[in-house]
Scaffold this active site. Structure first.
Site, mmCIF file in Angstrom:
data_model
loop_
_atom_site.group_PDB
_atom_site.id
_atom_site.type_symbol
_atom_site.label_atom_id
_atom_site.label_comp_id
_atom_site.label_asym_id
_atom_site.label_seq_id
_atom_site.Cartn_x
_atom_site.Cartn_y
_atom_site.Cartn_z
ATOM 1 C CG ASN A 67 -0.287 -0.332 2.501
ATOM 2 O OD1 ASN A 67 0.363 -1.365 2.617
ATOM 3 N ND2 ASN A 67 -0.411 0.531 3.479
ATOM 4 C CB SER A 116 -10.846 -2.876 2.113
ATOM 5 O OG SER A 116 -11.447 -1.802 2.787
ATOM 6 C CB CYS A 168 -3.398 2.927 9.246
ATOM 7 S SG CYS A 168 -4.396 2.249 7.950
HETATM 8 C C1 LIG Z 1 -2.891 -3.298 2.190
HETATM 9 C C2 LIG Z 1 -3.910 -2.846 3.181
HETATM 10 N N1 LIG Z 1 -4.394 -3.724 4.078
HETATM 11 C C3 LIG Z 1 -5.313 -3.372 4.985
HETATM 12 C C4 LIG Z 1 -5.808 -2.095 5.057
HETATM 13 C C5 LIG Z 1 -6.858 -1.743 6.075
HETATM 14 O O1 LIG Z 1 -8.070 -1.582 5.419
HETATM 15 P P1 LIG Z 1 -9.407 -1.084 6.145
HETATM 16 O O2 LIG Z 1 -9.325 0.410 6.127
HETATM 17 O O3 LIG Z 1 -10.517 -1.593 5.281
HETATM 18 O O4 LIG Z 1 -9.431 -1.672 7.501
HETATM 19 C C6 LIG Z 1 -5.334 -1.132 4.148
HETATM 20 C C7 LIG Z 1 -5.777 0.275 4.234
HETATM 21 O O5 LIG Z 1 -4.966 1.192 4.254
HETATM 22 C C8 LIG Z 1 -4.366 -1.528 3.178
HETATM 23 O O6 LIG Z 1 -3.904 -0.660 2.290
#
Ligand SMILES: Cc1ncc(COP(=O)(O)O)c(C=O)c1O
Length: 398
Positions: A160, A214, A340
């Site tokens: 990400n 997601s 995050c």
């Molecule tokens: C690779 C990855 N995994 C998990 C997540 C978490 O997703 P959610 O916002 O749906 O909890 C994200 C969000 O930034 C992400 O990019």
């Protein structure tokens, strides 16, 4: 008139597609039933959820009974990592041997934190694989770290922060071969959140048992995700309560969110070739201009094994936060790391994993494009970035 803002943070979240929005709306008002209710209001909501489950099953090439809707990818990843480990502990024929998990150093924090918690509680041992400068995990490293007690391999499909694509199919083949020679199978999980817009996500093609997605990363609503779970994958629920989602996830379903997710997946599948081509071309144009016109900028991660939408740069002699704020003042939204951890000023664990120094990491910027990005926006961004970088370097006396 206020200046038009430019959004280049699609990896963090995406705007809801208007077609998704209109599909969702009735489920906030006239079709508000609880799908667990057996009266007509409930049945109406239940049918909508099942339609979305069907759309998701089509997208991931699995059976409808293999889709578990959740509150988002964080929950799905928690369920995948903890649920399979707990199942292994309760079924294990290996006596007191802890289950072994293989993951990478640059997974999303929800996977890493789940692994860390299992380790701290003495429930699992974990190998965190390095990813190297190109941001791509080596298949041989996965192979070499498999042990007798390996219960789970969790490798993200695309990162990400830097957008690099991982060799999921190849890892799937290794695990399949390994499983043909052992009793208790290794479960293979991939966090496909960033890949869904652009890459093939059929679970059979990838060879995975579990896949996370997601909605809000694919032009759907926030607060809804899923875990695709191949039949007969040992996994325990981690959230207690009602028997929703085949007993695997308690809680009243987010009907509107799920309807939107189904719709977003259907649109993503249909429009994938077009979006891939357009976004890839736009990113190529943007990256080309940046590298040519701004001195001391480096593109992080593999040049070839990457998603169309994400570019991560290190800009010499400037702070990423300064850049972000300077661009924000001009109405342009980018990011310095994953959303995050936006409130966390520690250097990104992803950039550290690919070998960037703390200083380089602090001078990094993630720019992520999406299906609504235009060439004009990309050009305004590059022109503005040039200005902001010059200004910051001048202030720093560089
Ligand atoms: C690779 C990855 N995994 C998990 C997540 C978490 O997703 P959610 O916002 O749906 O909890 C994200 C969000 O930034 C992400 O990019």
């Amino acid at each position: 008139m206020a200046k038009k803002r430019i959004y280049l943070d699609y990896a963090s979240t995406t705007p809801v597609d208007p077609r998704v929005f209109s599909a969702i709306k009735p489920y906030f008002s006239v079709k508000f039933g609880n799908p667990s209710s057996i009266h007509s209001f409930g049945r109406e909501a239940g049918e909508a959820v099942e339609k979305a489950r069907h759309q998701a099953a089509d997208f991931f090439g699995c059976d409808q009974s293999e889709i578990i809707f959740t509150s988002g990818a964080s929950e799905s990843n928690n369920l995948a990592v903890k649920g399979t480990t707990i199942a292994r502990i309760s079924h294990s024929s290996q006596g007191k041997t802890k289950p072994h998990i293989i993951t990478t150093q640059f997974e999303h924090s929800c996977v890493l934190a789940s692994c860390k918690k299992l380790e701290q509680q003495g429930m699992a041992e974990v190998t965190y694989l390095p990813v190297g400068k190109d941001g791509v995990v080596k298949i041989l490293d996965v192979k070499k770290s498999i042990k007798k007690n390996t219960a789970l391999v969790s490798v993200m499909y695309a990162n990400n922060e830097i957008g690099t694509i991982q060799p999921i199919r190849e890892i799937g083949k290794i695990i399949k071969k390994e499983n043909s020679e052992r009793g208790e199978k290794i479960i293979f999980h991939t966090d496909a959140v960033q890949a869904v817009n652009y890459l093939d996500c059929k679970i059979d093609n990838l060879g995975v048992d579990l896949l996370t997605a997601s909605a809000h990363k694919i032009y759907g609503p926030k607060g809804v995700g899923l875990l695709a779970v191949r039949k007969n994958t040992p996994m325990k629920r981690i959230q207690d309560g009602g028997g929703q989602e085949f007993g695997m996830r308690a809680g009243t379903l987010n009907v509107a969110g799920i309807v939107g997710f189904g719709e977003a997946l259907e649109i993503a599948e249909k429009e994938r070739p077009r979006n891939f081509k357009i976004v890839e071309k736009l990113k190529g144009h943007m990256v080309g201009r940046i590298l040519e016109e701004i001195q001391g900028v480096k593109l992080n991660g593999s040049k070839t094994k990457r998603l169309p939408g994400i570019a991560n740069f290190t800009v010499r002699d400037v702070e990423g936060e300064g850049l972000l704020l300077g661009l924000d003042l001009e109405g342009i939204a980018v990011s310095t790391g994953s959303a995050c951890s936006a409130a966390d000023l520690r250097p990104s664990h992803v950039l550290a994993a690919i070998g960037l120094s703390e200083e380089e990491s602090h001078g990094s910027l993630r720019v992520s494009l999406g299906k609504y990005t235009t060439k004009q926006e990309a050009d305004i961004f590059v022109d503005t970035l040039k200005k902001v970088v010059d200004r910051l370097r001048m202030i720093a006396g560089k």
